[in-house]
Design a protein around this motif. Structure first.
Motif, short mmCIF file in Angstrom:
data_model
loop_
_atom_site.label_atom_id
_atom_site.label_comp_id
_atom_site.label_asym_id
_atom_site.label_seq_id
_atom_site.Cartn_x
_atom_site.Cartn_y
_atom_site.Cartn_z
N ASP A 11 -5.62 -2.19 10.91
CA ASP A 11 -4.90 -3.24 11.83
C ASP A 11 -5.39 -3.05 13.34
O ASP A 11 -4.66 -3.61 13.97
N GLU A 34 -5.43 -8.83 1.39
CA GLU A 34 -3.87 -8.61 1.29
C GLU A 34 -3.76 -7.49 0.58
O GLU A 34 -4.25 -7.20 -0.67
N GLU A 36 -1.37 -6.39 -1.27
CA GLU A 36 -0.87 -6.66 -2.78
C GLU A 36 -1.85 -7.35 -3.82
O GLU A 36 -1.87 -6.90 -4.97
N ASN A 37 -2.99 -7.90 -3.37
CA ASN A 37 -3.79 -8.43 -4.12
C ASN A 37 -5.37 -7.89 -3.95
O ASN A 37 -5.96 -9.06 -4.16
N TYR A 38 -5.30 -6.82 -3.34
CA TYR A 38 -6.89 -6.50 -2.87
C TYR A 38 -8.10 -6.67 -3.88
O TYR A 38 -8.93 -6.95 -3.80
N GLU A 41 -8.98 -10.07 -4.64
CA GLU A 41 -10.03 -10.36 -3.32
C GLU A 41 -11.39 -9.94 -3.45
O GLU A 41 -12.12 -10.79 -3.24
#
Length: 124
Positions: A11, A34, A36-38, A41
């Motif tokens: 970040d 993200e 949660e869904n890396y 992705e």
């Protein structure tokens, strides 16, 4: 030509801006998945390099690191604000571990060396 994707799990705005500049200059893709869904992705990325912040509460957790390491063949570059010998000896799930300042200074060179290594292995 190898299309490199830089996958970022951090970040830090300064580092992000430096990466945007490098990626634009060298025609690399840049992705901030993200948490949660890396996997979903990054699953379709053919050639990538991961940059990960070990100081982050979200990304520095060992279960996330182990899953990332086990689910991708990409080189993983980890960084912390400060590095000591103990950290270098303990973390086996990274190809490179650097302090943040050194990483920022050497990003272009690191990407160049990774691409040279990939090219040398694919041309054999």
């Amino acid at each position: 030509m190898i299309n490199l994707t830089v996958i970022c799990f951090f970040d830090d705005i300064e580092l992000s801006m430096k990466l945007v500049s490098i990626c634009n200059k060298n025609d690399y893709d840049l992705v901030f998945p993200e948490l949660e869904n890396y996997l979903k992705e990054i699953n379709d990325i053919k050639m990538g390099v991961v940059i990960l912040d070990l100081d982050s509460n979200a990304y520095g957790k060992s279960n996330f690191l182990n899953l990332l390491y086990d689910s991708t063949y990409f080189p993983i570059i980890a960084f912390k604000k400060k590095i000591n010998k103990k950290i270098k000896q303990e973390n086996n799930n990274f190809d490179i571990i650097l302090d943040k300042k050194t990483l920022k200074t050497n990003l272009s060179l690191i990407f160049e060396q990774i691409l040279n290594e990939i090219k040398s292995k694919t041309l054999k």
